[in-house]
Scaffold this motif. Structure first.
Motif, mmCIF file in Angstrom:
data_model
loop_
_atom_site.group_PDB
_atom_site.id
_atom_site.type_symbol
_atom_site.label_atom_id
_atom_site.label_comp_id
_atom_site.label_asym_id
_atom_site.label_seq_id
_atom_site.Cartn_x
_atom_site.Cartn_y
_atom_site.Cartn_z
ATOM 1 N N ILE A 80 0.940 -1.391 0.117
ATOM 2 C CA ILE A 80 0.169 -0.119 0.089
ATOM 3 C C ILE A 80 0.942 1.145 0.088
ATOM 4 N N ASN A 81 0.788 2.224 -1.264
ATOM 5 C CA ASN A 81 1.470 3.170 -1.127
ATOM 6 C C ASN A 81 0.747 4.283 -1.719
ATOM 7 N N LYS A 82 1.091 5.575 -1.408
ATOM 8 C CA LYS A 82 0.283 6.811 -1.814
ATOM 9 C C LYS A 82 1.363 7.847 -1.901
ATOM 10 N N TRP A 83 1.830 7.776 -3.125
ATOM 11 C CA TRP A 83 2.791 8.676 -3.532
ATOM 12 C C TRP A 83 2.398 9.892 -4.042
ATOM 13 N N PRO A 84 2.916 11.263 -3.815
ATOM 14 C CA PRO A 84 3.949 11.402 -3.072
ATOM 15 C C PRO A 84 4.048 11.418 -1.629
ATOM 16 N N LEU A 85 2.917 11.932 -1.032
ATOM 17 C CA LEU A 85 3.130 12.500 0.501
ATOM 18 C C LEU A 85 2.718 11.211 1.554
ATOM 19 N N GLN A 86 2.553 10.045 0.847
ATOM 20 C CA GLN A 86 2.543 8.885 1.802
ATOM 21 C C GLN A 86 1.173 9.234 2.803
ATOM 22 N N GLY A 87 0.324 9.778 2.140
ATOM 23 C CA GLY A 87 -0.941 9.853 3.417
ATOM 24 C C GLY A 87 -1.382 8.601 3.584
ATOM 25 N N PHE A 135 12.921 16.080 -6.383
ATOM 26 C CA PHE A 135 13.115 16.347 -4.873
ATOM 27 C C PHE A 135 11.914 17.001 -4.188
ATOM 28 N N ILE A 136 11.254 17.994 -5.280
ATOM 29 C CA ILE A 136 10.258 18.685 -4.839
ATOM 30 C C ILE A 136 8.808 17.735 -4.770
ATOM 31 N N HIS A 137 8.887 16.866 -5.588
ATOM 32 C CA HIS A 137 7.641 15.987 -5.759
ATOM 33 C C HIS A 137 7.313 15.053 -4.142
ATOM 34 N N GLN A 138 8.712 14.762 -3.655
ATOM 35 C CA GLN A 138 8.690 14.204 -2.429
ATOM 36 C C GLN A 138 9.764 14.838 -1.840
ATOM 37 N N PRO A 139 9.156 15.705 -0.937
ATOM 38 C CA PRO A 139 10.311 16.762 0.007
ATOM 39 C C PRO A 139 10.759 15.716 1.136
ATOM 40 N N ASP A 140 12.003 16.573 1.346
ATOM 41 C CA ASP A 140 12.761 15.985 2.423
ATOM 42 C C ASP A 140 11.964 15.769 3.599
ATOM 43 N N ARG A 141 11.116 16.436 4.069
ATOM 44 C CA ARG A 141 10.301 16.312 5.449
ATOM 45 C C ARG A 141 9.560 15.056 5.239
ATOM 46 N N ILE A 142 9.027 14.810 4.004
ATOM 47 C CA ILE A 142 8.296 13.462 3.884
ATOM 48 C C ILE A 142 8.942 12.542 3.895
ATOM 49 N N PHE A 360 -3.018 14.640 8.238
ATOM 50 C CA PHE A 360 -3.179 15.903 7.397
ATOM 51 C C PHE A 360 -3.163 15.772 5.985
ATOM 52 N N ALA A 361 -2.277 14.450 5.489
ATOM 53 C CA ALA A 361 -1.908 14.531 3.995
ATOM 54 C C ALA A 361 -3.128 13.648 3.441
ATOM 55 N N ARG A 362 -4.416 13.314 4.229
ATOM 56 C CA ARG A 362 -5.150 12.292 3.664
ATOM 57 C C ARG A 362 -5.867 12.741 2.419
ATOM 58 N N ASP A 363 -6.120 13.919 2.084
ATOM 59 C CA ASP A 363 -6.672 14.456 0.904
ATOM 60 C C ASP A 363 -5.909 15.131 0.005
ATOM 61 N N LYS A 364 -4.587 15.330 0.306
ATOM 62 C CA LYS A 364 -3.971 16.047 -0.536
ATOM 63 C C LYS A 364 -3.013 15.222 -1.553
ATOM 64 N N VAL A 365 -2.920 16.020 -2.867
ATOM 65 C CA VAL A 365 -2.078 15.025 -3.939
ATOM 66 C C VAL A 365 -0.610 15.467 -3.734
#
Length: 365
Positions: A80-87, A135-142, A360-365
């Protein structure tokens, strides 16, 4: 009791399959599982579809798999993956498998955990600016949240090499592997014009422009050699080209060598790759890799092109190094030692931080 291991769940340069072979050679029941059809045609023992399925359906699939396997070893991603934010519900399968009493391991292949800030700091040949979007697509923080969650919940986490270890401190290096029987020694060719082969999966990441510029410079100087780029061809055709090569150029920007270099070493070919300065200080005395970067690759290739006896010696060392470090059987034995350690206790704070992020990332793209 004989362990039952499932390796997956995408191609990842055929590493899940190689690991499964290595485990079987050490007396373990091991299979591969895939959730996608890979463009290079890597084969899996089991194929399951999880993309877009309700969470309950995925859990039912996992329950059936869990009846047949004690250990789940994921390479780069899980079911189960949810790129890029892994919500949510990314990685809920790992929590579910742990609740079923299974051992779970995660292998970081590279880009999914390579932090742009660290990469730019430690590597002068980084590609953070040219490939800013990835790198912006999946930020360092994530990436850090994902990494810390996986470290907290899994029984162990692995990296493929010391360069990736930079971004996952405390992980265990479990190197790239090939099945020895599939890679017989090819060795030294008698080509009058040395053939240099380069196989970029991404030209910018692999440093292809620097290699081609070096080749143009050397040919303008009168060096006699041929170049073959391997792109968008069947894997079997690529391997044939590797066998014909006198020199193989792997990646010139990442800071360590990849699967192509392991394949080249298995065949007994001198292999050029960029090894980061600090890693070369630590490992260069044992590596048969010919160290080159975008600034000096022309100078390095010039020496190899002109000195056939040097190419032969490096090729022999390369085959020896492959047999000592990268055979599936050897890596399988190392894996088995880790698998047999006690279950880990999760770090609940890192787990909680990731779950809060998912909310927080549940509904973000």
């Amino acid at each position: 009791m004989t362990e039952r291991v499932l390796q997956g769940v995408t191609g990842q340069a055929a590493q899940p399959g190689a690991y499964a072979i290595g485990l079987r050679e050490n007396g373990v029941i091991a299979d591969t599982c895939s959730i996608v059809e890979h463009k290079f045609g890597y084969r899996s023992d089991i194929f399951v579809e999880t993309e877009g399925k309700p969470l309950n359906d995925v859990f039912n699939i996992l329950k059936k798999l869990a009846e047949n396997y004690d250990i789940f070893h994921f390479h780069g991603r899980s079911f189960i993956n949810k790129w890029p934010l892994q919500g949510f519900p990314a990685f809920q399968d790992i929590i579910f498998l742990k609740l079923l009493g299974k051992k779970v391991y995660f292998h970081f292949p590279g880009q999914e955990v390579r932090l742009s800030t660290v990469f730019a700091d430690v590597n002068p040949y980084h590609y953070v600016r040219e490939l800013r979007d990835i790198f912006i697509h999946q930020p360092d923080r994530i990436k850090v949240l994902m990494r810390d969650f996986l470290v907290s919940i899994c029984d162990a986490v692995f990296v493929l090499d010391p360069e990736i270890l930079t971004y996952v401190p405390g992980a265990q290096i479990m190197p790239r592997a090939l099945h020895e029987a599939d890679w017989e020694y090819s060795g030294f060719n008698q080509n009058k014009r040395p053939l240099i082969v380069h196989a970029p999966s991404s030209r910018k990441i692999k440093g292809t422009d620097a290699f081609l510029a070096a080749a143009d410079q050397l040919q303008s100087e009168g060096c006699r050699f041929d170049v073959k780029l391997i792109e968008d061809v069947p894997y079997s055709e690529a391997v044939c080209a590797y066998r014909e090569a006198d020199i193989i150029v792997d990646q010139l920007r990442i800071g360590w060598y990849g699967v192509l270099a392991v394949e080249a070493m298995a065949l007994g070919k001198p292999t050029v790759a960029y090894i980061r300065d600090d890693l070369w200080r630590d490992h260069g005395s044992t590596l048969p890799i010919v160290n080159a970067n975008p600034d000096n690759v022309a100078d390095v290739l010039r020496v190899l092109i002109k000195d056939s006896s040097l190419r032969m010696r490096i090729g022999l060392r390369s085959r020896e190094y492959f047999l000592a470090e990268h055979t599936a059987k050897k890596v399988g034995a190392e894996l088995l030692e880790v698998y047999r350690r006690p279950f880990c206790n999760p770090d609940l704070s890192s787990l909680a931080n990731f779950l809060v992020h998912q909310n927080f990332a549940r509904d973000k793209v």
